[in-house]
Design an enzyme around this catalytic site. Structure first.
Site, mmCIF file in Angstrom:
data_model
loop_
_atom_site.group_PDB
_atom_site.id
_atom_site.type_symbol
_atom_site.label_atom_id
_atom_site.label_comp_id
_atom_site.label_asym_id
_atom_site.label_seq_id
_atom_site.Cartn_x
_atom_site.Cartn_y
_atom_site.Cartn_z
ATOM 1 N N THR A 5 0.800 -1.244 -0.215
ATOM 2 C CA THR A 5 0.071 -0.023 -0.093
ATOM 3 C C THR A 5 0.828 1.213 0.026
ATOM 4 O O THR A 5 0.375 2.374 -0.326
ATOM 5 C CB THR A 5 -0.924 0.041 1.232
ATOM 6 O OG1 THR A 5 -0.059 0.023 2.303
ATOM 7 C CG2 THR A 5 -2.030 -1.283 1.287
ATOM 8 N N ASP A 17 17.873 12.780 49.789
ATOM 9 C CA ASP A 17 16.841 13.805 49.889
ATOM 10 C C ASP A 17 16.010 13.243 51.512
ATOM 11 O O ASP A 17 15.731 12.348 51.530
ATOM 12 C CB ASP A 17 16.013 13.889 48.821
ATOM 13 C CG ASP A 17 14.812 14.692 48.808
ATOM 14 O OD1 ASP A 17 15.036 16.010 48.667
ATOM 15 O OD2 ASP A 17 13.551 14.359 49.317
ATOM 16 N N CYS A 57 -4.545 5.866 11.595
ATOM 17 C CA CYS A 57 -3.982 6.013 12.787
ATOM 18 C C CYS A 57 -3.210 7.169 13.137
ATOM 19 O O CYS A 57 -2.808 7.333 14.151
ATOM 20 C CB CYS A 57 -3.360 4.729 13.000
ATOM 21 S SG CYS A 57 -1.799 4.458 12.178
ATOM 22 N N CYS A 106 -2.490 0.494 15.107
ATOM 23 C CA CYS A 106 -3.411 1.065 13.884
ATOM 24 C C CYS A 106 -4.826 0.024 14.098
ATOM 25 O O CYS A 106 -4.506 -1.278 13.903
ATOM 26 C CB CYS A 106 -2.811 0.917 12.477
ATOM 27 S SG CYS A 106 -3.686 1.414 11.496
ATOM 28 N N TYR A 160 19.827 16.717 41.611
ATOM 29 C CA TYR A 160 18.367 17.262 41.328
ATOM 30 C C TYR A 160 18.187 18.183 39.787
ATOM 31 O O TYR A 160 17.315 18.001 38.959
ATOM 32 C CB TYR A 160 18.117 18.222 42.465
ATOM 33 C CG TYR A 160 16.846 18.692 42.394
ATOM 34 C CD1 TYR A 160 15.426 17.983 42.877
ATOM 35 C CD2 TYR A 160 16.369 20.152 41.859
ATOM 36 C CE1 TYR A 160 14.174 18.536 42.928
ATOM 37 C CE2 TYR A 160 15.241 20.701 42.089
ATOM 38 C CZ TYR A 160 14.102 19.991 42.411
ATOM 39 O OH TYR A 160 12.796 20.397 42.416
ATOM 40 N N TRP A 206 23.361 15.972 46.206
ATOM 41 C CA TRP A 206 21.893 16.467 45.962
ATOM 42 C C TRP A 206 21.766 17.387 44.990
ATOM 43 O O TRP A 206 20.993 17.113 44.019
ATOM 44 C CB TRP A 206 21.374 16.710 47.256
ATOM 45 C CG TRP A 206 19.827 16.836 47.396
ATOM 46 C CD1 TRP A 206 18.990 16.081 47.437
ATOM 47 C CD2 TRP A 206 19.188 18.105 46.730
ATOM 48 N NE1 TRP A 206 17.646 16.572 47.112
ATOM 49 C CE2 TRP A 206 17.775 17.796 46.926
ATOM 50 C CE3 TRP A 206 19.571 19.332 46.726
ATOM 51 C CZ2 TRP A 206 16.814 18.571 46.440
ATOM 52 C CZ3 TRP A 206 18.531 20.475 46.095
ATOM 53 C CH2 TRP A 206 17.105 19.903 46.016
ATOM 54 N N ARG A 216 -6.980 -3.664 9.458
ATOM 55 C CA ARG A 216 -6.477 -4.955 9.493
ATOM 56 C C ARG A 216 -5.062 -5.422 9.256
ATOM 57 O O ARG A 216 -4.379 -4.658 8.578
ATOM 58 C CB ARG A 216 -7.385 -5.780 8.166
ATOM 59 C CG ARG A 216 -7.018 -7.337 8.106
ATOM 60 C CD ARG A 216 -7.896 -7.903 6.914
ATOM 61 N NE ARG A 216 -7.376 -7.574 5.857
ATOM 62 C CZ ARG A 216 -7.577 -7.778 4.437
ATOM 63 N NH1 ARG A 216 -8.711 -8.730 4.376
ATOM 64 N NH2 ARG A 216 -6.862 -7.626 3.549
ATOM 65 N N CYS A 257 -0.273 6.983 7.326
ATOM 66 C CA CYS A 257 -1.514 6.430 7.421
ATOM 67 C C CYS A 257 -2.817 7.455 7.922
ATOM 68 O O CYS A 257 -2.537 8.146 9.005
ATOM 69 C CB CYS A 257 -1.658 5.292 8.309
ATOM 70 S SG CYS A 257 -3.484 4.437 8.477
#
Length: 467
Positions: free
Chosen positions: A28, A436, A66, A36, A420, A416, A39, A63
């Site tokens: 296709t 922490d 989808c 999707c 972070y 720390w 089929r 497509c």
């Protein structure tokens, strides 16, 4: 995954893999997302591609059923720290649109030829093709969800000309932009661009917005009635954003000085709310853990919020050392009021009045004049000097290990603070803040946090949420 595993995921229409790979059907000429509803094609008629750009480079069109280009981004780019992962984060941030492939290669530290070979070998497409796919995705969103003129959409999406925009849209979607406009479902008004940001289910978006709201700094952020607002420093000028929860998506309302910053602004918002996360993968890792398993079930879809400006986040991490969240907000608000850049009246909305002070402005301050302990003030000025000079790279394409190492070399920056910044500023999903105070209060023993990898940032947030 091998191709047989991918085909089984397609046969089961497993949405967990949307955005992680794409299925293309030779008979296709169409490529789809794994879930999707059409089929399932025969195994001998399909080929798999790691990116939408690779499928498009191979001659396949998206497509129409989808719409594979609307899937959330792959969480792989948040995890990976190699050259390909760093390059993808920069491309998604609009680096190619702003400076070309040469600027992208310079940021990574590779030649253009080396970078093109690496990306093509692993992803099936080079940097230009990958950037083209990002432009097409942004353009389709704007065509279908706003009333912006097509010319404005072309340049806002990163295209260099209207002709290139039209040709790309036809090649990728098999339709002219004007034919897509009939699908319009939302509008931007009064200079506002309204977009729908996709994510993977489940998600606790209200908790993520509340996390940001609790830490909102006056002048640059506010959280009111379920809507989080903040200012955005962008390459072509400042902007503002409003983020809220919508039905099946996050609602993003942007006001921009220059629409060329649209792609970068959206990418920053996605990082801020951690919309490209794979919550099911996180839960699967934590499920068998005696501590995190029950927490993951109690807080499904918990996100690890990032930040729109890593330099700002780094400053706020220093301000928050050994004081409460509320006290850190107050200190940051004083910096904004004293040294921030005022917003133009057209961009002001709600309580947003300023941009956060830039690193070069803060680097030039006298530590003695800052309203905080002298040692912390010196740390703040030294940090901003390192960022402004380029000695510390906090960009989306930085090497996270190298950045953390350079942060730790700065006086006053401890483990720390560096961790972070890495977790929130750099969007690393695998950072555990074991020292922490809140995490230590939530722990009942000494866990082996390595078993939580690569999702240790989510472990940190789950432990915080449990309090």
């Amino acid at each position: 995954m091998d191709d047989d595993q991918r085909y089984r995921a397609v046969h089961g229409r497993d949405s967990r893999f949307d955005g992680m790979f794409y299925i293309a059907v030779r008979t296709t000429g169409i490529y789809c997302r794994p879930s999707c509803p059409a089929r399932t094609p025969k195994r001998e008629n399909v080929v798999f591609h790691p990116t939408a750009a690779a499928a498009q480079e191979a001659g396949f069109r998206a497509c129409k059923r989808c719409r594979p280009e609307t899937t959330p981004g792959s969480p792989e780019w948040n995890i990976r720290a190699d050259v390909v992962g760093r390059a993808m984060r920069l491309i998604q941030d609009g680096a190619v649109d702003r400076g070309g492939v040469g600027a992208l290669a310079d940021a990574i530290g590779y030649s253009e030829r080396q970078l093109n070979r690496l990306l093509t070998g692993e992803l099936g497409a080079g940097p230009l093709a990958l950037a083209r796919t990002e432009r097409a995705r942004t353009a389709r969103t704007l065509v279908e969800t706003t009333d912006m003129p097509m010319t404005d959409i072309a340049f806002a999406s990163g295209f260099s000309s209207v002709r290139q925009f039209n040709e790309t849209m036809r090649a990728v979607f098999d339709r002219a932009p004007g034919e897509m406009r009939g699908c319009r479902t939302a509008r931007g008004g009064s200079g506002t661009i309204t977009l729908r940001l996709a994510y993977r289910e489940p998600i606790d978006l209200e908790r993520a917005l509340g996390f940001l709201g609790t830490r909102a700094v006056p002048g640059i952020e506010e959280y009111r009635d379920g809507v989080y607002r903040r200012t955005l420093p962008l390459p072509h000028g400042p902007g503002t954003v409003e983020l809220s929860a919508g039905p099946g998506h996050a609602v993003c309302r942007l006001r921009l000085t220059d629409t060329r910053d649209l792609t970068g602004a959206v990418r920053r918002c996605r990082r801020l709310l951690d919309l490209d996360a794979d919550p099911q993968a996180v839960t699967e890792v934590f499920a068998a853990d005696a501590l995190l398993g029950p927490l993951a079930a109690r807080f499904p879809g918990l996100r690890s919020p990032g930040h729109t400006d890593p330099a700002e986040l780094a400053v706020r991490a220093v301000l928050g050392q050994q004081i409460s969240v509320a006290a850190a907000r107050t200190l940051a608000g004083r910096l904004v009021e004293g040294y921030g850049t005022p917003l133009a009246p057209a961009l002001r909305t709600g309580g947003l009045t300023h941009l956060f002070p830039t690193p070069d402005v803060l680097a030039a301050l006298d530590p003695e004049g800052l309203p905080m302990p002298r040692r912390r003030a010196a740390t703040l000025v030294g940090l901003n000097d390192a960022i402004a000079s380029g000695r510390v790279d906090l960009g989306p394409g930085c090497d996270r290990d190298a950045t953390e190492h350079r942060l730790l070399e700065l006086p006053g920056i401890g483990p720390w603070t560096a961790a972070y910044v890495r977790m929130r500023g750099l969007g690393d999903p695998d950072v555990f803040l074991g020292t922490d105070l809140g995490v230590r209060k939530a722990l009942t023993g000494t866990p082996d946090d390595k078993t939580w990898s690569p999702w240790r940032s989510y472990a940190t947030h789950l432990l915080w949420a449990s309090l």
